[in-house]
Enzyme design. Structure first.
Site, PDB file in Angstrom:
ATOM      1  N   ASP A  88      -1.427  -2.776  -4.417  1.00 67.07           N
ATOM      2  CA  ASP A  88      -2.456  -3.121  -3.435  1.00 67.07           C
ATOM      3  C   ASP A  88      -3.241  -1.855  -3.105  1.00 67.07           C
ATOM      4  O   ASP A  88      -3.738  -1.198  -4.010  1.00 67.07           O
ATOM      5  CB  ASP A  88      -1.790  -3.786  -2.219  1.00 67.07           C
ATOM      6  CG  ASP A  88      -2.812  -4.525  -1.373  1.00 67.07           C
ATOM      7  OD1 ASP A  88      -3.869  -4.887  -1.900  1.00 67.07           O
ATOM      8  OD2 ASP A  88      -2.572  -4.725  -0.174  1.00 67.07           O
ATOM      9  N   ASP A  90      -4.380   1.981   3.419  1.00 67.13           N
ATOM     10  CA  ASP A  90      -5.087   0.967   4.191  1.00 67.13           C
ATOM     11  C   ASP A  90      -4.931   1.256   5.682  1.00 67.13           C
ATOM     12  O   ASP A  90      -3.852   1.635   6.146  1.00 67.13           O
ATOM     13  CB  ASP A  90      -4.556  -0.442   3.875  1.00 67.13           C
ATOM     14  CG  ASP A  90      -5.095  -0.963   2.530  1.00 67.13           C
ATOM     15  OD1 ASP A  90      -5.760  -0.199   1.814  1.00 67.13           O
ATOM     16  OD2 ASP A  90      -4.836  -2.144   2.225  1.00 67.13           O
ATOM     17  N   ASP A 144       0.863  -1.168   0.000  1.00 64.66           N
ATOM     18  CA  ASP A 144       0.000   0.000   0.000  1.00 64.66           C
ATOM     19  C   ASP A 144       0.910   1.233   0.000  1.00 64.66           C
ATOM     20  O   ASP A 144       1.957   1.224   0.647  1.00 64.66           O
ATOM     21  CB  ASP A 144      -0.864   0.050   1.266  1.00 64.66           C
ATOM     22  CG  ASP A 144      -1.648  -1.242   1.474  1.00 64.66           C
ATOM     23  OD1 ASP A 144      -2.149  -1.803   0.487  1.00 64.66           O
ATOM     24  OD2 ASP A 144      -1.733  -1.698   2.640  1.00 64.66           O
ATOM     25  N   ARG A 190     -13.460   0.244  -3.241  1.00 71.44           N
ATOM     26  CA  ARG A 190     -12.972   0.609  -1.912  1.00 71.44           C
ATOM     27  C   ARG A 190     -12.729   2.117  -1.774  1.00 71.44           C
ATOM     28  O   ARG A 190     -11.603   2.557  -1.650  1.00 71.44           O
ATOM     29  CB  ARG A 190     -11.675  -0.141  -1.568  1.00 71.44           C
ATOM     30  CG  ARG A 190     -11.822  -1.638  -1.607  1.00 71.44           C
ATOM     31  CD  ARG A 190     -10.546  -2.314  -1.119  1.00 71.44           C
ATOM     32  NE  ARG A 190     -10.689  -3.768  -1.212  1.00 71.44           N
ATOM     33  CZ  ARG A 190      -9.707  -4.629  -0.991  1.00 71.44           C
ATOM     34  NH1 ARG A 190      -8.509  -4.191  -0.650  1.00 71.44           N
ATOM     35  NH2 ARG A 190      -9.910  -5.914  -1.082  1.00 71.44           N
TER      36      ARG A 190
HETATM   37 CA    CA Z   1      -3.128  -3.661   1.820  1.00 67.48          CA
END
Ligand code: CA
Length: 438
Positions: free
Chosen positions: A255, A259, A216, A311
């Site tokens: 990714d 996060d 991330d 997301r």
């Molecule tokens: Ca992640």
């Protein structure tokens, strides 16, 4: 040319227009007319303002205010994620994929133990390997190679740290990792392309597997009092849509953009741009992570989500206040999935957000629920018209999703002025992202 590149060049152009006004030639690069290094979060600005607020590295002594221009200087300034109050000012473009001697590193430089993508693909082709997890020499070599890249690009950010970008600052290829950190501020910085050289194949018994990537751009684990403001985060340089397909799946390289997991808490993300990416913001990464219960309290306001496939955010457990955000789905976004992911025990309170989508993305596509029960939403604007996302979700849900109620069990109290969605849409278009602080 892909829409990803086109939209980013507009971002870059707007940023440059906003930045070139006040810097005399040869002067210290400076984004705004004032030094933001010692700023702290305003007393009412979202969840990160709770329990004493968020002060970052504002108390750093003079020896710990550092301007960094390359990876080595950045690593030295981060000090292994130490808790010493520190202010780090990033100048120019820093690429995390850089050797200690300043040499640019690429994926071949990390590959070790005989790893070759071609051999990896031959070894774990589901048609011959089946659906067991990859194991053996190529998977071991992949892991060793990935560890070499991680050692370069994963950068630990400790407690009492402020990171600010100076004019035009870009951090490429890095994963900023906050692990158990308290009081961190990241502002006015562009983060690009946390590219994973060594994605792992994850088979799925009875179905298609998928490529799993590691990094991330920013990852908060068990971290508290975090303020992220006026950042721009994207895959710029390496859109996943340009990656080939292996085993029938897109060979993903990225990714999350941001996060927030493992009982992180009290986070405000404001005036930022999340762009040109698949999995945007994940808040809570497991339905069984009950340690997240009562945590993961996050405020997201005045952010732009542009060409983010899914997301934005997806939430488990957390009380998330989502207000005055701007969502833009480009006309050629044929892989679009959803914006708001309502998952286990989440309590999203959404107010006055604006969505602009092409005709094939409908209001019913914007909310997806997995095991979630509630969503509060008011003041939503969809292509300029008021909509009730909750009523639409319940009317059109596929049957595999349960109906959501409007009672999320809490009402936000820590927030700044909440604008109409019309006004927010305009202000965010103009003011969100790195290089746009006023
Ligand atoms: Ca992640």
């Amino acid at each position: 040319m892909s829409h990803r590149r086109r939209s980013l060049s507009l971002v870059a152009l707007a940023g440059m227009l906003g930045l070139t006004l006040s810097t005399p030639a040869g002067a210290e690069p400076r984004d705004v007319g004032r030094d933001i290094s010692r700023d702290t979060l305003a007393a009412d600005d979202g969840w990160a303002a709770a329990d004493g607020g968020t002060t970052g590295g504002s108390t750093a002594d003079a020896a710990h205010v550092l301007t960094v221009r390359n990876r080595s200087e950045l690593v030295r300034a981060l000090d292994g994620g130490s808790d010493t109050p520190k202010i780090i000012r990033i100048a120019g473009t820093i690429d995390a994929n850089t050797g200690d001697d300043g040499e640019k590193l690429d994926c071949d430089d990390y590959a070790t133990g005989g790893y070759e993508l071609k051999k990896y693909l031959a070894a774990y082709d589901p048609r011959s390997w089946g659906s067991a997890r990859p194991s053996g020499p190529q998977e071991e070599a992949r892991q060793a190679s990935a560890a070499k890249q991680a050692e370069r690009i994963e950068l630990a950010v400790g407690s009492h740290t402020t990171i600010v970008g100076l004019k035009g600052a870009v951090l490429k290829g890095a994963s900023l990792q906050l692990r158990g950190s308290d009081h961190v501020i990241i502002r006015n910085l562009e983060l690009r392309d946390a590219y994973d050289c060594f994605p792992v194949w994850q088979p799925n018994t009875g179905g298609l597997g998928d490529w799993k990537t590691a990094y991330d751009n920013i990852w908060l684990r068990g971290s508290t009092h975090v303020w992220i403001d006026h950042v721009t985060i994207s895959d710029q340089g390496h859109p996943d849509e340009d990656e080939p397909t292996y085993f029938g799946r897109n060979h993903l390289r990225h990714d999350g953009l941001l996060d927030i997991t493992n009982a992180s808490d009290l986070v405000t993300v404001s005036w930022s741009r999340f762009a040109d990416h698949d999995k945007g913001l994940l808040i809570g990464n497991g339905d069984t992570a009950t340690g997240d219960r009562g945590r993961l309290r996050v405020t997201l306001h005045h952010n732009q989500f542009e060409n983010v496939v899914q997301r934005a955010p997806r939430v488990r457990f957390g009380q998330v206040h989502l207000y005055n955000n701007r969502y833009v789905v480009p006309a050629d976004a044929h892989d679009y999935r959803y914006a708001l992911g309502i998952s286990t025990e989440s309590a999203v309170y959404a107010e006055n957000n604006a969505f602009t989508t092409p005709g094939h993305v409908e209001a019913a596509d914007l909310v997806k629920s997995w095991n979630g029960t509630a969503l509060h939403q008011t003041g939503t604007l969809f292509n300029g018209y008021p909509v009730d996302l909750l009523a639409i979700h319940n009317a059109y849900n596929s049957g595999s999703e349960r109906d959501l109620t409007a009672d999320v069990g809490w009402t936000p109290t820590l927030h700044q002025k909440i604008d109409s969605a019309v006004r927010a849409d305009r202000e965010v278009a103009r003011g969100a992202g790195a290089g746009r602080l006023r």
